[in-house]
Scaffold this motif. Sequence first.
Motif, PDB file in Angstrom:
ATOM      1  N   ILE A  39      56.705  46.549  39.591  1.00 30.78           N
ATOM      2  CA  ILE A  39      55.078  46.407  39.352  1.00 30.78           C
ATOM      3  C   ILE A  39      54.582  45.528  40.191  1.00 30.78           C
ATOM      4  O   ILE A  39      53.107  45.106  39.929  1.00 30.78           O
ATOM      5  CB  ILE A  39      54.908  46.238  37.806  1.00 30.78           C
ATOM      6  N   TYR A  42      52.677  39.724  41.407  1.00 31.65           N
ATOM      7  CA  TYR A  42      51.748  39.227  40.607  1.00 31.65           C
ATOM      8  C   TYR A  42      51.681  39.713  39.335  1.00 31.65           C
ATOM      9  O   TYR A  42      51.565  39.087  38.291  1.00 31.65           O
ATOM     10  CB  TYR A  42      50.411  39.636  41.454  1.00 31.65           C
ATOM     11  N   ASN A  43      51.662  41.131  38.932  1.00 35.30           N
ATOM     12  CA  ASN A  43      51.860  41.705  37.638  1.00 35.30           C
ATOM     13  C   ASN A  43      52.988  41.144  36.734  1.00 35.30           C
ATOM     14  O   ASN A  43      52.823  40.879  35.423  1.00 35.30           O
ATOM     15  CB  ASN A  43      51.565  43.272  37.744  1.00 35.30           C
ATOM     16  N   LEU A  46      51.965  37.580  35.847  1.00 28.88           N
ATOM     17  CA  LEU A  46      50.986  37.701  34.769  1.00 28.88           C
ATOM     18  C   LEU A  46      51.373  38.011  33.365  1.00 28.88           C
ATOM     19  O   LEU A  46      51.162  37.372  32.567  1.00 28.88           O
ATOM     20  CB  LEU A  46      49.739  38.692  35.211  1.00 28.88           C
ATOM     21  N   TRP A  47      52.134  39.076  33.415  1.00 25.67           N
ATOM     22  CA  TRP A  47      52.583  39.701  31.995  1.00 25.67           C
ATOM     23  C   TRP A  47      53.493  38.738  31.420  1.00 25.67           C
ATOM     24  O   TRP A  47      53.755  38.473  30.240  1.00 25.67           O
ATOM     25  CB  TRP A  47      52.806  40.824  32.206  1.00 25.67           C
ATOM     26  N   SER A 198      49.115  31.245  32.802  1.00 24.68           N
ATOM     27  CA  SER A 198      48.235  32.428  32.462  1.00 24.68           C
ATOM     28  C   SER A 198      46.829  32.425  32.811  1.00 24.68           C
ATOM     29  O   SER A 198      46.334  33.614  33.355  1.00 24.68           O
ATOM     30  CB  SER A 198      48.489  32.804  30.785  1.00 24.68           C
ATOM     31  N   ALA A 205      43.155  38.560  37.923  1.00 26.60           N
ATOM     32  CA  ALA A 205      43.436  39.740  37.220  1.00 26.60           C
ATOM     33  C   ALA A 205      42.343  40.976  37.662  1.00 26.60           C
ATOM     34  O   ALA A 205      42.754  42.144  38.042  1.00 26.60           O
ATOM     35  CB  ALA A 205      43.454  39.791  35.654  1.00 26.60           C
ATOM     36  N   GLY A 209      45.147  42.592  39.013  1.00 31.66           N
ATOM     37  CA  GLY A 209      45.823  42.916  37.700  1.00 31.66           C
ATOM     38  C   GLY A 209      45.894  44.638  37.349  1.00 31.66           C
ATOM     39  O   GLY A 209      45.043  45.423  37.791  1.00 31.66           O
ATOM     40  N   ALA A 210      47.085  45.003  36.573  1.00 34.74           N
ATOM     41  CA  ALA A 210      47.127  46.415  36.176  1.00 34.74           C
ATOM     42  C   ALA A 210      48.190  46.223  35.143  1.00 34.74           C
ATOM     43  O   ALA A 210      48.905  45.415  34.982  1.00 34.74           O
ATOM     44  CB  ALA A 210      47.757  47.109  37.398  1.00 34.74           C
ATOM     45  N   VAL A 211      47.685  47.246  34.256  1.00 31.55           N
ATOM     46  CA  VAL A 211      48.529  47.436  32.988  1.00 31.55           C
ATOM     47  C   VAL A 211      49.952  47.973  33.250  1.00 31.55           C
ATOM     48  O   VAL A 211      49.664  49.159  33.720  1.00 31.55           O
ATOM     49  CB  VAL A 211      47.895  47.912  31.814  1.00 31.55           C
ATOM     50  N   PRO A 212      50.912  47.332  33.093  1.00 31.25           N
ATOM     51  CA  PRO A 212      52.319  48.206  33.458  1.00 31.25           C
ATOM     52  C   PRO A 212      52.546  49.214  32.409  1.00 31.25           C
ATOM     53  O   PRO A 212      52.053  48.997  31.211  1.00 31.25           O
ATOM     54  CB  PRO A 212      53.438  46.772  33.382  1.00 31.25           C
TER      55      PRO A 212
END
Length: 298
Positions: A39, A42-43, A46-47, A198, A205, A209-212
């Motif tokens: 992913i 960065y992501n 982040l998560w 965070s 983001a 940013g992206a939602v995995p």
Amino acid sequence: MRAGVKPATPPSTAFAVATLGIAVFSSMDAVMKGLALAIGAYNALLWRSLAGTLITGALFLATRARWPTRAVLRVHLVRGGVSAVMAMLFFWGLARVPMAQAIALAFVAPLIALLLAALVLKERIGRGAVLASVVALAGVAVIFLGQARAALGPEATIGSLAVLASAVCYAWNIILMRQQAMVARPVEIAFFQSAIVSILFLLAAPVFGAVPDAGHAPMLILAAALATASLMLLSWAYARGRASDLAPSEYTGFVWASLFGWIVFSENLSFYTLAGAMLIILACILSARAAPPLETNL
């Protein structure tokens, strides 16, 4: 012994806990490398940081820890900022080079940290710590001798440079770790570290940013849990040992990186890698035996 001061922690105990912290951290590196490849660095960061904030925040509230003073909060902010830059550079580079090679490049950090410990913390660097670092550096040189036989592509070269830049940040981070551990307890350190990182990553983001996919959630939670455990172990150790004495424990990370890289990513080990690892282990033994006891208020 002064009133209110606990008995000195044996240097071997502090060193052993720091080494355990590095082993846990190395296992987190393996999880994060897989996530960075899937992913993006960065992501993944982040998560993982957001998950870590939830875990450490629950621990912080459960222990009813006091809110830090302004001076202590400033230390948390500085280390959080340095850690964010360090992590981004490292995991971006780790996605492009073998784990063992990345850790070997990062070994310049403890060597720089020895100098910083003398300049910033006014610690006296003992002969044992210097000898340990020289032996460890020899181990790294042996590893590079073997790696020089393999041609690096452009991506790996850029990744190696990113890891080296991260190592400079990590040298400062080792000093900050010692300063932070002297004024805050492990749960507080873990919470503020995760929360500050965070917040800094969330600033980018909207662009990156992206939602995995939900399938990555277990690994993100595992990475956060491993990062939290490692941070608390290292905080405990650095509250009870000198930064210059504990810094060589970082070299054990190469042994774990080699093992995880081989098992998880099928990265081969060479004779040079094994020979260098043995020198690194010798360096850690020398450092642990040479360190004098240190009293602590924690």
